[in-house]
Enzyme design. Structure first.
Site, mmCIF file in Angstrom:
data_model
loop_
_atom_site.group_PDB
_atom_site.id
_atom_site.type_symbol
_atom_site.label_atom_id
_atom_site.label_comp_id
_atom_site.label_asym_id
_atom_site.label_seq_id
_atom_site.Cartn_x
_atom_site.Cartn_y
_atom_site.Cartn_z
ATOM 1 N N ASN A 13 -1.861 -6.823 -10.098
ATOM 2 C CA ASN A 13 -0.747 -6.961 -9.152
ATOM 3 C C ASN A 13 -0.908 -8.219 -8.287
ATOM 4 O O ASN A 13 -1.734 -8.276 -7.374
ATOM 5 C CB ASN A 13 -0.715 -5.696 -8.278
ATOM 6 C CG ASN A 13 0.487 -5.638 -7.383
ATOM 7 O OD1 ASN A 13 0.947 -6.662 -6.892
ATOM 8 N ND2 ASN A 13 0.988 -4.445 -7.156
ATOM 9 N N ASP A 69 -7.098 0.313 -4.314
ATOM 10 C CA ASP A 69 -6.180 1.332 -4.775
ATOM 11 C C ASP A 69 -5.374 1.810 -3.577
ATOM 12 O O ASP A 69 -5.927 2.093 -2.514
ATOM 13 C CB ASP A 69 -6.903 2.500 -5.457
ATOM 14 C CG ASP A 69 -5.968 3.165 -6.461
ATOM 15 O OD1 ASP A 69 -5.599 2.512 -7.449
ATOM 16 O OD2 ASP A 69 -5.546 4.314 -6.207
ATOM 17 N N GLY A 142 7.339 -3.626 -4.066
ATOM 18 C CA GLY A 142 6.922 -2.221 -3.994
ATOM 19 C C GLY A 142 7.724 -1.432 -2.972
ATOM 20 O O GLY A 142 8.960 -1.546 -2.879
ATOM 21 N N TYR A 143 7.000 -0.637 -2.187
ATOM 22 C CA TYR A 143 7.658 0.235 -1.211
ATOM 23 C C TYR A 143 7.944 -0.470 0.127
ATOM 24 O O TYR A 143 8.405 0.181 1.070
ATOM 25 C CB TYR A 143 6.786 1.476 -0.963
ATOM 26 C CG TYR A 143 6.574 2.328 -2.198
ATOM 27 C CD1 TYR A 143 7.615 3.091 -2.720
ATOM 28 C CD2 TYR A 143 5.345 2.366 -2.862
ATOM 29 C CE1 TYR A 143 7.433 3.864 -3.864
ATOM 30 C CE2 TYR A 143 5.161 3.134 -4.002
ATOM 31 C CZ TYR A 143 6.197 3.877 -4.497
ATOM 32 O OH TYR A 143 6.027 4.646 -5.630
ATOM 33 N N LYS A 162 3.491 -8.474 8.569
ATOM 34 C CA LYS A 162 2.967 -7.332 7.796
ATOM 35 C C LYS A 162 1.451 -7.427 7.630
ATOM 36 O O LYS A 162 0.732 -6.439 7.778
ATOM 37 C CB LYS A 162 3.642 -7.273 6.415
ATOM 38 C CG LYS A 162 3.048 -6.175 5.537
ATOM 39 C CD LYS A 162 3.511 -6.217 4.094
ATOM 40 C CE LYS A 162 2.711 -5.221 3.271
ATOM 41 N NZ LYS A 162 2.897 -5.368 1.829
ATOM 42 N N ARG A 168 -3.566 -2.576 4.062
ATOM 43 C CA ARG A 168 -4.435 -3.543 3.373
ATOM 44 C C ARG A 168 -5.255 -4.352 4.384
ATOM 45 O O ARG A 168 -6.459 -4.538 4.220
ATOM 46 C CB ARG A 168 -3.534 -4.467 2.536
ATOM 47 C CG ARG A 168 -4.254 -5.554 1.760
ATOM 48 C CD ARG A 168 -3.378 -6.111 0.657
ATOM 49 N NE ARG A 168 -2.999 -5.060 -0.265
ATOM 50 C CZ ARG A 168 -1.760 -4.532 -0.326
ATOM 51 N NH1 ARG A 168 -0.788 -5.014 0.416
ATOM 52 N NH2 ARG A 168 -1.513 -3.534 -1.148
HETATM 53 P P1 ITT Z 1 -3.897 -2.603 -9.770
HETATM 54 O O1 ITT Z 1 -3.925 -3.370 -11.058
HETATM 55 O O2 ITT Z 1 -4.611 -3.312 -8.658
HETATM 56 O O3 ITT Z 1 -4.327 -1.172 -9.908
HETATM 57 P P2 ITT Z 1 -1.291 -1.452 -9.060
HETATM 58 O O4 ITT Z 1 0.023 -2.088 -8.705
HETATM 59 O O5 ITT Z 1 -1.311 -0.463 -10.179
HETATM 60 O O6 ITT Z 1 -2.332 -2.646 -9.322
HETATM 61 P P3 ITT Z 1 -2.073 0.562 -7.116
HETATM 62 O O7 ITT Z 1 -2.278 1.618 -8.136
HETATM 63 O O8 ITT Z 1 -3.085 0.406 -6.033
HETATM 64 O O9 ITT Z 1 -1.933 -0.877 -7.780
HETATM 65 O O10 ITT Z 1 -0.671 0.598 -6.422
HETATM 66 C C1 ITT Z 1 0.071 1.574 -6.014
HETATM 67 C C2 ITT Z 1 1.504 1.088 -5.871
HETATM 68 O O11 ITT Z 1 1.835 1.222 -4.487
HETATM 69 C C3 ITT Z 1 1.803 -0.369 -6.215
HETATM 70 O O12 ITT Z 1 2.094 -0.554 -7.574
HETATM 71 C C4 ITT Z 1 3.015 -0.670 -5.332
HETATM 72 O O13 ITT Z 1 4.195 -0.237 -5.965
HETATM 73 C C5 ITT Z 1 2.733 0.201 -4.118
HETATM 74 N N1 ITT Z 1 2.120 -0.566 -3.032
HETATM 75 C C6 ITT Z 1 0.806 -0.696 -2.729
HETATM 76 N N2 ITT Z 1 0.623 -1.461 -1.637
HETATM 77 C C7 ITT Z 1 1.858 -1.829 -1.246
HETATM 78 C C8 ITT Z 1 2.344 -2.642 -0.202
HETATM 79 O O14 ITT Z 1 1.561 -3.246 0.660
HETATM 80 N N3 ITT Z 1 3.668 -2.788 -0.105
HETATM 81 C C9 ITT Z 1 4.504 -2.205 -0.966
HETATM 82 N N4 ITT Z 1 4.133 -1.435 -1.986
HETATM 83 C C10 ITT Z 1 2.816 -1.252 -2.140
#
Ligand code: ITT
Length: 182
Positions: A13, A69, A142-143, A162, A168
């Site tokens: 990501n 994660d 994302g969210y 942010k 994070r």
């Molecule tokens: P990895 O390869 O690092 O695992 P991932 O996108 O699958 O990447 P996660 O499982 O940690 O990572 O992510 C959970 C989801 O939560 C991610 O795909 C986003 O959609 C969302 N997310 C995490 N942090 C966010 C943020 O700061 N703002 C918005 N959405 C976020």
């Protein structure tokens, strides 16, 4: 000239990496990107998932590495999507989440940073508490367009700072202080 990094961030990501890099720059840590798809175990515990990802990342890279994660936990949905946040975002997305919610909108964003080098493994957790907005507001990844952190009226997508308040940021701050002490 090849750049030398203090450590690497293993993830698929790009958004997560970019934010982590900016945050750790403030702590004078030069973060490199190790782009990869890490296997995620099925678990209710973000910490277990993160630790497993960190072990795999270190086995592939053989250099000091962090993984992250995250999970969005919505109180009225008993913590859903939690550890399934990535899958839920790809399937029902923000619109789907908004359709599931009625009055109660309290939620928290959790981040686990897991560090791995040849001698040690350590995890750092953090949480941003907030609410889910009634509609999608702002253009973020994302969210971000539906999460409003406590004490703010704007979503993460709208906030200019942010990176100073996010889940994070708080987890990486804990990591950075341990990194310099150890
Ligand atoms: P990895 O390869 O690092 O695992 P991932 O996108 O699958 O990447 P996660 O499982 O940690 O990572 O992510 C959970 C989801 O939560 C991610 O795909 C986003 O959609 C969302 N997310 C995490 N942090 C966010 C943020 O700061 N703002 C918005 N959405 C976020």
């Amino acid at each position: 000239m090849p750049q030398s990094f203090d450590l690497f961030f293993a993830s698929s990501n790009n958004h997560k990496f970019k934010e982590a890099k900016k945050i750790l720059e403030e702590f004078s840590i030069n973060l490199g990107f190790f782009r990869c798809n890490l296997e995620e175990i099925q678990s209710d515990s973000l910490k277990e998932i993160a630790k497993y990802k960190a072990t795999q990342a270190f086995e592939k890279l053989r250099k000091p590495v962090i993984v992250e994660d995250d999970g969005l936990f919505i109180d009225s949905l008993n913590g859903f999507p939690g550890p399934y946040s990535s899958y839920v975002f790809k399937t029902i997305g923000n619109k789907g989440i908004l359709n599931l919610l009625k009055q109660k909108r309290k939620a928290s964003f959790v981040s686990i940073i897991s560090y791995h080098d040849k001698n040690s493994q350590k995890s750092f957790d953090s949480k941003s508490i907030g609410t889910i907005s009634k509609k999608i507001i702002g253009k973020g990844w994302g969210y971000d367009p539906i999460f409003i952190p406590s004490n703010y009226k704007k979503t993460f997508a709208q906030l200019k700072n942010k990176n100073e308040v996010s889940h994070r940021f708080k987890a990486l701050k804990k990591f950075a202080s341990w990194y310099f002490d150890s």
